[in-house]
Design an enzyme around this catalytic site. Sequence first.
Site: not given
Length: 577
Positions: A16, A20, A23, A133
């Site tokens: 899904i 970086g 996964n 982030d």
Amino acid sequence: MKGQKISDRYQIIKSIGEGGMANVYLAYDTILDRNVAIKLLRGDLASDEKFVHRFQREALSASSLNHPNIVEVYDVGEDSGDYYIVMEYIEGKHLKDLIKKRGKLTTSEVVDIMMQITDGMSVAHDSYIIHRDIKPQNIMILENGLVKITDFGIAMAMNATQLTQTNSVMGSVHYLPPEQANGKGSSLQSDIYSMGIVMYELLTGKLPFRGDNAVEIALKHLREPMPAIKEELPTIPNSIANIILKATAKNPKNRYTDAREMHEDLKTCMEDARAKEAKIVFKYPENNFDDTKVSKMLKENKKESTGEEPIAKQITKGDLKKQNKVLLVLASIFTALVVAITSVVVLIPVITNQKEITVPDVTNMTVQEAISKLQDAGFIVSDEQQEQASSEIEVGHIIKTNPAANSKRTKNTVITLYVSMGDTKISIESYVNKNYLEVKGALEALGLQVLIEKKDVDNPDTAKDGEIIDQSIKAGEKMSVGDTITLYIPNIVSKYPDFTDGSYSVEEVQKFCEEYGVKLVVNEVVNTEEPDGKIISQDKPKDFPIRAGVTLTIEVARNDGNGSVDCDDTLRELGQC
């Protein structure tokens, strides 16, 4: 791979997302019978001790956070060298997808979303954890409007080891605080800047700074003033403009100290009294100008009579030298990345002199035929074969290979064969009254495609949110792998009543909020015209959709006949006295 189990517990359903460092997969927890999201450290990084430590630090940081607006972390572990984090699975869309679909959102929607984001980030900031982030792609919104902050991927405690300067610019450049772009590291105020950019984008549907490349955009964060939102939305309240201006200040000292302070400011930003408040004036210089230039800028600001941004700022040769220095640093990093990528893609094959060859297409061949053809072409065939159901390929014949047919690979690359099990039929049961997430995960694990659709119900009181009320394929029928089944869940949208009609007490509103998972804030207002204890206003109007985790604010009239406030036991128990 699909069907694979992690730690003999989490069965992979599908991929899904890719990042970086890791996964992300949708998986089924076979012990607790629920769908989860698993973040798995990329195989090429698992052998890198530095990356493993950062990945584990992410898990520890995220697991300490418990808030309805932050994705929950369930488990952390390692399986045969694979490092993973198991998280709450969120079925919603990213804010970026919402912006692409809707463009700009309404002011009340944006305030609601930002209230939830800052509420969740307040918990992180209270623990001195920086997200680093914040961007729309890392914020999800569910169908009921609940916001979830995801991917504390490079979060760090302020007292932990600092990341290197190169890693300080890992976040998306469109939301990158100036201090990170300048390689000075992050603070709580860095998250504030990113949240300010997100708020601007939600309101306008646009990014404040654009450019042809990452370096150009980063320089704009460093050098250019934030675009005045009043130019895009002239009727927006001054309070909203001030919140964005303060959050996106170049100098971190001029921003909110943390997410909680920004959250408190958002609470009252829609009040009429703040609609025309004066434009905020910063206490500290924004661009590290010397005292002379600061004085000139302050004089220019004093000349403003309309509340607009200054027409221009004076920039000296010294400032240009600083800016050019930053440009050289960022350009060097950008150039180094280009050189590194070029080396991997172009130079290494030349140096090693390994010629790439095409993987033959062995679809529909028997296993022995496929092995012979692949070996003749110069490849090695893996002893471990994968079995898959197929309604098109004969039993025992090849469905596909990994790497795929016709792709380019070097000689002696290992090829995995996928062998057909034939048209395996799946018996369908009755899923009515079962949780749709659990059923969806189980069916997808069997290879079916599952669609979820909402269906209006005649009697909402008998329907439970999230439970299946109907299905497109009836119980007893059989389906093949790859077929699609639709599960129907009730379309239940609860709405706020009118608490000001005189029929509700504060205690009744409190019970209402507890039932729907809503936070209640009660403000007392001296009012001699209304009966004591009467609810005179609510910030969520009648028929506004109820969303768990949000805050409802009501105002209660208080008077004892002499215009003074009398605090009753109910308010005292709620901590409102």
